[in-house]
Write a protein that holds these residues in place. Structure first.
Motif, PDB file in Angstrom:
ATOM      1  N   TRP A   7     -26.962  -4.564 -13.861  1.00 52.14           N
ATOM      2  CA  TRP A   7     -25.908  -4.102 -12.976  1.00 52.14           C
ATOM      3  C   TRP A   7     -26.459  -3.356 -11.778  1.00 52.14           C
ATOM      4  CZ3 TRP A   7     -24.583   1.289 -12.705  1.00 52.14           C
ATOM      5  CH2 TRP A   7     -25.343   2.105 -13.552  1.00 52.14           C
ATOM      6  N   ALA A  66     -25.381   4.654  -9.576  1.00 52.55           N
ATOM      7  CA  ALA A  66     -24.147   5.077 -10.257  1.00 52.55           C
ATOM      8  C   ALA A  66     -24.293   6.489 -10.821  1.00 52.55           C
ATOM      9  CB  ALA A  66     -23.800   4.089 -11.364  1.00 52.55           C
ATOM     10  N   THR A  67     -25.424   6.758 -11.464  1.00 56.33           N
ATOM     11  CA  THR A  67     -25.635   8.090 -12.048  1.00 56.33           C
ATOM     12  C   THR A  67     -25.657   9.169 -10.980  1.00 56.33           C
ATOM     13  OG1 THR A  67     -26.922   7.056 -13.805  1.00 56.33           O
ATOM     14  CG2 THR A  67     -27.161   9.426 -13.522  1.00 56.33           C
ATOM     15  N   VAL A  70     -22.033   9.896  -9.636  1.00 55.49           N
ATOM     16  CA  VAL A  70     -21.219  10.751 -10.505  1.00 55.49           C
ATOM     17  C   VAL A  70     -21.746  12.184 -10.473  1.00 55.49           C
ATOM     18  CG1 VAL A  70     -20.445  11.130 -12.873  1.00 55.49           C
ATOM     19  CG2 VAL A  70     -20.564   8.799 -11.947  1.00 55.49           C
ATOM     20  N   GLY A 101     -16.433  -4.977 -10.827  1.00 59.88           N
ATOM     21  CA  GLY A 101     -15.996  -4.163 -11.964  1.00 59.88           C
ATOM     22  C   GLY A 101     -16.886  -2.959 -12.191  1.00 59.88           C
ATOM     23  N   ARG A 102     -18.210  -3.153 -12.111  1.00 57.09           N
ATOM     24  CA  ARG A 102     -19.129  -2.049 -12.349  1.00 57.09           C
ATOM     25  C   ARG A 102     -19.052  -1.026 -11.212  1.00 57.09           C
ATOM     26  NH1 ARG A 102     -22.147  -6.724 -13.998  1.00 57.09           N
ATOM     27  NH2 ARG A 102     -22.517  -6.689 -16.247  1.00 57.09           N
ATOM     28  N   LEU A 104     -16.392  -0.435  -9.389  1.00 61.89           N
ATOM     29  CA  LEU A 104     -15.127   0.276  -9.564  1.00 61.89           C
ATOM     30  C   LEU A 104     -15.245   1.327 -10.658  1.00 61.89           C
ATOM     31  CD1 LEU A 104     -12.150   0.513  -8.813  1.00 61.89           C
ATOM     32  CD2 LEU A 104     -11.648  -1.261 -10.499  1.00 61.89           C
ATOM     33  N   ALA A 105     -15.926   0.965 -11.765  1.00 62.57           N
ATOM     34  CA  ALA A 105     -16.106   1.933 -12.852  1.00 62.57           C
ATOM     35  C   ALA A 105     -16.919   3.143 -12.385  1.00 62.57           C
ATOM     36  CB  ALA A 105     -16.790   1.256 -14.040  1.00 62.57           C
ATOM     37  N   ALA A 106     -17.957   2.896 -11.580  1.00 69.39           N
ATOM     38  CA  ALA A 106     -18.785   4.006 -11.094  1.00 69.39           C
ATOM     39  C   ALA A 106     -17.987   4.939 -10.193  1.00 69.39           C
ATOM     40  CB  ALA A 106     -20.002   3.452 -10.352  1.00 69.39           C
ATOM     41  N   VAL A 108     -14.667   5.302 -10.114  1.00 67.42           N
ATOM     42  CA  VAL A 108     -13.646   5.984 -10.912  1.00 67.42           C
ATOM     43  C   VAL A 108     -14.270   7.139 -11.688  1.00 67.42           C
ATOM     44  CG1 VAL A 108     -12.081   5.728 -12.877  1.00 67.42           C
ATOM     45  CG2 VAL A 108     -12.087   4.020 -11.058  1.00 67.42           C
ATOM     46  N   GLY A 109     -15.450   6.923 -12.252  1.00 69.46           N
ATOM     47  CA  GLY A 109     -16.141   8.004 -12.957  1.00 69.46           C
ATOM     48  C   GLY A 109     -16.468   9.159 -12.030  1.00 69.46           C
TER      49      GLY A 109
END
Length: 557
Positions: A7, A66-67, A70, A101-102, A104-106, A108-109
């Motif tokens: 990802w 992503a990390t 957040v 999708g990934r 969007l998840a990142a 949203v988190g």
């Protein structure tokens, strides 16, 4: 790419230029963050913590987008000095996280982390709803919008590169199909040449061989017939070589008697061509000047073909004329010149010519880095001159071996040094497996949802602020009547709203004249007027800490 990191776009190798750019970003963001912390009267340890956070988040955003998104979103709430880096993290995450999708998840988190951190940080405040609204607006403006812009920019670049690569691939495949079709046609032509011309040349060789031993012929006639037989044998040999080249470049097997006397197809064979022409009764002179030097095979063969074609044209178009063949070895090239005078006798009937001989010579010379010039002379003759370089391996040899430049076309379509395209990553990025448009629909819906959410939040915040303004600008008639002139300003203001809203701005100056030197507070009546065209204004004027006047009047809307 490993499954555990599919990802991500993969770890990017750090170069000196990339590291220098990241450190410059760290310096700029850290200085801006220190300025923000100074305005907030932060302590020294908190300033240092903010600078360290900016350094870590900026340097790791390429490896862990992503990390870091957040973590940076949460850290920015507690360390205002690190808040500015969230824009950079949003841009980096939008570009480097593969898959809608990934991504969007990142995001949203990161949004949930911002909300949770904001609630924890402002838990003692009474208006938590405003904290949520403000945090959402800031997250959309500083993180989501840069992420969407970065994702759109990167997907556009990826799409354009994928289209270019696939276009080049289609053109390469088309060139291969054309080459295969050309090869099949060459094989067909080779078969026809072998079956038709080979048969006719074999008959000529047999009949001339029989005539050569005929006792009724004179010695001169036998000599002429012998020249014809040798020419037919040489023609048969060259025909087999051409057929072999047409058939995948493999020479056809020769009979033993023909292989024993191969045709010399180079500069060394020019003397034999001239000698054969003399034997046929043509006045041909061959002169050589300069120090002979070896040529590459392609140039050597081109020189032979230039002389052969020029002599053939002289036989056909100027029969009986004298022909001069000259080979000049100059410092950097070999000059081959063939000149003939005007025709000395009428031609034997119509001349059969395909009109492509000189064109072929020019192309052959061009492919080996030389040139051919042909034209009429002042005396009515004709001259053909070719310039062929010595050099190393000619630049055009590879083109000749590959169907006249197919490799050049392919190299132009796909330049060397271009990194290979990872089609799996492209499909995941553009989300078009099997040709579906799901990825584009999802991305479009995501942008639309983000815009709608932003609009709803802005409208909601406006409604909340408007309701607060209404509460701070209206009183009932009973509240107005309860206030008496002579009361202290502190007591009156304590029972009335502050009136600090745009709804009552300038209302205190629209009524009767105010007492000189007084400061007035204007409020609206909570009771609507009968015709809804006017507003009732209650004005309270203070001077020297006391209420000195109060008025109620109508103002047109």
């Amino acid at each position: 790419m490993r499954a555990g990191r599919d990802w991500l776009r993969g770890p990017e190798p750090w170069t000196r230029r990339m590291l220098a750019g990241d450190l410059l970003l760290v310096a700029v963001l850290a200085l801006l963050g220190l300025g923000v912390e100074e305005l907030d009267n932060a302590s020294g340890p908190r300033m240092a913590a903010g600078a360290v956070a900016v350094l870590v988040l900026t340097l790791l955003r390429r490896r862990l987008p992503a990390t870091m998104l957040v973590a940076g979103s949460a850290v920015g709430v507690f360390l205002p000095g690190a808040f500015l880096v969230t824009t950079l993290l949003g841009w980096s995450a939008g570009r480097r996280i593969v898959g809608v999708g990934r991504a969007l998840a990142a995001f949203v988190g990161a949004f949930l982390a911002v909300l949770l951190a904001s609630l924890v940080h402002e838990w003692g405040q009474t208006r938590l709803l405003l904290v949520i609204v403000f945090s959402t607006l800031m997250f959309l403006a500083t993180t989501v919008m840069p992420g969407l812009a970065s994702r759109y920019w990167h997907q556009r670049r990826t799409l354009l590169r994928a289209l270019q690569e696939r276009n080049a691939q289609l053109l390469r495949e088309r060139a291969m199909v054309e080459g295969q079709a050309r090869l099949r046609e060459r094989q067909r032509i080779a078969q026809d040449m072998h079956d038709s011309l080979g048969h006719q040349l074999a008959l000529i060789s047999v009949h001339t061989g029989a005539l050569e031993v005929d006792p009724e012929l004179t010695a001169r006639q036998r000599e002429g017939v012998g020249v014809l037989r040798q020419a037919s044998v040489a023609a048969m040999h060259e025909l087999r070589e051409v057929v072999g080249i047409l058939r995948d470049g493999v020479e056809a097997p020769l009979p033993v008697e023909e292989a024993a006397q191969p045709a010399a197809r180079g500069v060394a064979g020019i003397a034999g061509v001239v000698e054969a022409a003399r034997g046929a009764g043509t006045d041909v002179r061959l002169t050589t000047s300069g120090q002979p030097r070896p040529l590459m095979a392609a140039c050597d063969h081109a020189a032979y073909r230039i002389v052969q074609e020029a002599l053939t044209n002289a036989y056909k178009h100027a029969p009986g004329s004298a022909i001069a063949v000259e080979l000049r070895y100059e410092d950097d090239s070999l000059v081959v010149e063939i000149a003939n005078g005007p025709a000395a006798a009428a031609g034997a009937g119509e001349v059969v010519s395909g009109g492509q001989g000189l064109t072929g010579l020019r192309e052959r010379a061009r492919l080996v880095g030389g040139m051919v010039h042909a034209g009429a002379t002042e005396g009515g003759g004709f001259r053909v001159a070719g310039v062929l370089p010595y050099g190393a391996e000619p630049a055009g040899v590879g083109d000749v071996a590959d169907d006249f430049g197919q490799q050049d076309r392919i190299r132009a379509l796909a330049p060397e040094g271009t990194p290979p395209m990872d089609w799996a990553a492209v499909d995941r990025e553009l989300a078009v497996p099997g040709g579906s448009r799901t990825g584009g629909v999802v991305l479009g819906c995501g942008i639309a949802v983000a815009a709608v959410v932003l609009l709803v939040i802005v409208i909601g915040a406006g409604v909340v602020l408007m309701l607060g303004s209404v509460n701070d600008s209206m009183i009932d008639r009973s509240d107005y009547d309860a206030v008496q002139v002579g009361e202290t300003e502190q007591a009156v203001r304590g029972r009335l709203p502050n009136g600090d809203t745009i709804l009552v701005s300038g209302m205190d100056r629209k009524g009767p004249q105010r007492p000189e030197g007084s400061q007035c507070l204007a409020l609206l009546s909570s009771e609507p007027s009968a015709d809804f065209s006017t507003d009732t204004v209650f004005r309270f004027c203070f001077k020297d800490g006391k209420l000195v006047d109060k008025q109620a009047y109508e103002v047109k809307q």
